[in-house]
Design a protein around this motif. Structure first.
Motif, PDB file in Angstrom:
ATOM      1  N   SER A 166      -7.678   0.077   2.539  1.00 27.59           N
ATOM      2  CA  SER A 166      -7.565  -0.072   3.973  1.00 27.59           C
ATOM      3  C   SER A 166      -8.644   0.714   4.668  1.00 27.59           C
ATOM      4  N   ASP A 167      -8.697   0.520   5.982  1.00 28.88           N
ATOM      5  CA  ASP A 167      -9.632   1.282   6.790  1.00 28.88           C
ATOM      6  C   ASP A 167      -8.986   2.577   7.260  1.00 28.88           C
ATOM      7  N   ALA A 168      -7.772   2.852   6.781  1.00 25.05           N
ATOM      8  CA  ALA A 168      -7.045   4.045   7.215  1.00 25.05           C
ATOM      9  C   ALA A 168      -7.676   5.289   6.619  1.00 25.05           C
ATOM     10  N   GLN A 169      -7.579   6.385   7.352  1.00 27.23           N
ATOM     11  CA  GLN A 169      -8.057   7.644   6.828  1.00 27.23           C
ATOM     12  C   GLN A 169      -7.109   8.075   5.721  1.00 27.23           C
ATOM     13  N   PRO A 170      -7.620   8.658   4.627  1.00 27.98           N
ATOM     14  CA  PRO A 170      -6.727   9.083   3.567  1.00 27.98           C
ATOM     15  C   PRO A 170      -5.782  10.178   4.060  1.00 27.98           C
TER      16      PRO A 170
ATOM     17  N   THR B  37      -6.307   1.257  11.289  1.00 30.65           N
ATOM     18  CA  THR B  37      -6.256  -0.149  10.887  1.00 30.65           C
ATOM     19  C   THR B  37      -5.984  -0.234   9.393  1.00 30.65           C
ATOM     20  N   PHE B  38      -4.980  -1.012   9.048  1.00 30.60           N
ATOM     21  CA  PHE B  38      -4.655  -1.259   7.647  1.00 30.60           C
ATOM     22  C   PHE B  38      -5.043  -2.696   7.334  1.00 30.60           C
ATOM     23  N   ARG B  39      -5.780  -2.878   6.251  1.00 30.24           N
ATOM     24  CA  ARG B  39      -6.111  -4.232   5.804  1.00 30.24           C
ATOM     25  C   ARG B  39      -6.352  -4.198   4.307  1.00 30.24           C
ATOM     26  N   PRO B  40      -6.121  -5.329   3.637  1.00 24.08           N
ATOM     27  CA  PRO B  40      -6.340  -5.378   2.188  1.00 24.08           C
ATOM     28  C   PRO B  40      -7.838  -5.446   1.893  1.00 24.08           C
ATOM     29  N   GLY B  41      -8.486  -4.316   1.815  1.00 22.66           N
ATOM     30  CA  GLY B  41      -9.943  -4.241   1.719  1.00 22.66           C
ATOM     31  C   GLY B  41     -10.541  -4.938   0.508  1.00 22.66           C
ATOM     32  N   ARG B  42      -9.981  -4.714  -0.679  1.00 22.87           N
ATOM     33  CA  ARG B  42     -10.544  -5.354  -1.876  1.00 22.87           C
ATOM     34  C   ARG B  42     -10.370  -6.868  -1.815  1.00 22.87           C
TER      35      ARG B  42
ATOM     36  N   ALA C 137       3.895  -8.505   7.577  1.00 15.95           N
ATOM     37  CA  ALA C 137       2.630  -7.883   7.975  1.00 15.95           C
ATOM     38  C   ALA C 137       1.677  -8.011   6.796  1.00 15.95           C
ATOM     39  N   LEU C 138       0.930  -9.121   6.762  1.00 11.39           N
ATOM     40  CA  LEU C 138       0.069  -9.431   5.636  1.00 11.39           C
ATOM     41  C   LEU C 138      -1.099  -8.461   5.476  1.00 11.39           C
ATOM     42  N   GLY C 139      -1.329  -7.627   6.467  1.00  9.16           N
ATOM     43  CA  GLY C 139      -2.418  -6.655   6.398  1.00  9.16           C
ATOM     44  C   GLY C 139      -2.181  -5.544   5.398  1.00  9.16           C
ATOM     45  N   ILE C 140      -0.947  -5.394   4.943  1.00 15.89           N
ATOM     46  CA  ILE C 140      -0.634  -4.414   3.892  1.00 15.89           C
ATOM     47  C   ILE C 140       0.013  -5.200   2.760  1.00 15.89           C
ATOM     48  N   GLN C 141      -0.779  -5.470   1.717  1.00 16.94           N
ATOM     49  CA  GLN C 141      -0.295  -6.266   0.602  1.00 16.94           C
ATOM     50  C   GLN C 141      -0.743  -5.661  -0.716  1.00 16.94           C
ATOM     51  N   PRO C 142       0.165  -5.582  -1.682  1.00 16.41           N
ATOM     52  CA  PRO C 142      -0.157  -4.944  -2.948  1.00 16.41           C
ATOM     53  C   PRO C 142      -1.225  -5.655  -3.773  1.00 16.41           C
ATOM     54  N   GLY C 143      -1.290  -6.960  -3.713  1.00 18.50           N
ATOM     55  CA  GLY C 143      -2.307  -7.737  -4.414  1.00 18.50           C
ATOM     56  C   GLY C 143      -3.073  -7.002  -5.501  1.00 18.50           C
ATOM     57  N   ILE C 144      -4.347  -6.701  -5.249  1.00 20.55           N
ATOM     58  CA  ILE C 144      -5.188  -6.055  -6.247  1.00 20.55           C
ATOM     59  C   ILE C 144      -5.359  -4.562  -5.992  1.00 20.55           C
TER      60      ILE C 144
ATOM     61  N   ARG D  90      -2.420  -2.087  -5.400  1.00 20.48           N
ATOM     62  CA  ARG D  90      -1.010  -1.744  -5.190  1.00 20.48           C
ATOM     63  C   ARG D  90      -0.825  -0.325  -4.647  1.00 20.48           C
ATOM     64  N   GLN D  91      -1.473   0.655  -5.246  1.00 21.15           N
ATOM     65  CA  GLN D  91      -1.285   2.047  -4.818  1.00 21.15           C
ATOM     66  C   GLN D  91      -1.742   2.249  -3.371  1.00 21.15           C
ATOM     67  N   ARG D  92      -2.834   1.583  -2.994  1.00 20.94           N
ATOM     68  CA  ARG D  92      -3.322   1.689  -1.613  1.00 20.94           C
ATOM     69  C   ARG D  92      -2.310   1.075  -0.649  1.00 20.94           C
ATOM     70  N   ALA D  93      -1.721  -0.060  -1.043  1.00 23.96           N
ATOM     71  CA  ALA D  93      -0.718  -0.712  -0.193  1.00 23.96           C
ATOM     72  C   ALA D  93       0.521   0.162  -0.038  1.00 23.96           C
ATOM     73  N   ILE D  94       0.932   0.810  -1.105  1.00 23.45           N
ATOM     74  CA  ILE D  94       2.093   1.707  -1.029  1.00 23.45           C
ATOM     75  C   ILE D  94       1.785   2.870  -0.092  1.00 23.45           C
ATOM     76  N   ALA D  95       0.590   3.452  -0.214  1.00 20.14           N
ATOM     77  CA  ALA D  95       0.195   4.555   0.674  1.00 20.14           C
ATOM     78  C   ALA D  95       0.124   4.088   2.128  1.00 20.14           C
ATOM     79  N   ASP D  96      -0.418   2.887   2.354  1.00 20.86           N
ATOM     80  CA  ASP D  96      -0.506   2.345   3.715  1.00 20.86           C
ATOM     81  C   ASP D  96       0.878   2.086   4.294  1.00 20.86           C
ATOM     82  N   ALA D  97       1.788   1.544   3.474  1.00 18.33           N
ATOM     83  CA  ALA D  97       3.156   1.280   3.935  1.00 18.33           C
ATOM     84  C   ALA D  97       3.846   2.599   4.298  1.00 18.33           C
TER      85      ALA D  97
END
Length: 160
Positions: free
Chosen positions: A2-6, A19-24, A124-131, A133-140
């Protein structure tokens, strides 16, 4: 990704706006769109015996495929002081913080679901585990922390 700060801690609340988005996934889709356009255009130009209309039809087909890929790359979730804006494939909806009761990303879910005060659930498709997963969990978790901090509601049971 995502574009979120860590976040410094697992449940730390990120600074707004975020902003959260599935970057990869987005990178793969955009790179694929460029590759398709270049490849099909090169084929159209290199084939002998095609007329201008046929060459144009190749390029238009590539552009149509690119449009589909770019729509798939569109989803994001933007959190700011006024609330959360959910941008999905063909829709965009702004929610006030108080409208969001819970942020869910359960095992097996394809994306985050927001439970809303009107009794509905919004994907909210902008946070999806797809490829990623760990980033999506952190974003959620970050969106959940923001929601809890901004809505005034207490923490809900954790699901992700």
């Amino acid at each position: 990704m995502s574009d979120a700060q860590p976040a410094a801690a697992p449940d730390a609340t990120p600074a707004l706006p975020v902003t959260f988005r599935p970057g990869r996934t987005r990178a793969v889709l955009i790179a694929s769109a460029v590759a398709i356009l270049v490849t099909i255009t090169a084929v159209a130009v290199s084939l002998k015996g095609l007329g201008p209309g046929e060459r144009l039809s190749f390029v238009l087909t590539a552009l149509l495929l690119d449009c589909v890929l770019l729509v798939l790359a569109r989803p994001k979730v933007v959190a700011d002081d006024s609330g959360v804006t959910v941008v999905n494939l063909t829709s965009k909806r702004h929610l006030e913080w108080a409208e969001i009761l819970q942020v869910n990303l359960r095992p097996g879910d394809p994306w985050v679901f927001l439970d809303l005060s009107d009794g509905t659930s919004l994907p909210a498709l902008g946070i999806q585990p797809g490829i990623a997963r760990q980033r999506a969990i952190a974003d959620a978790r970050a969106l959940r922390a923001l929601t809890e901090a901004r809505s005034g509601a207490g923490p809900e049971p954790r699901h992700g």
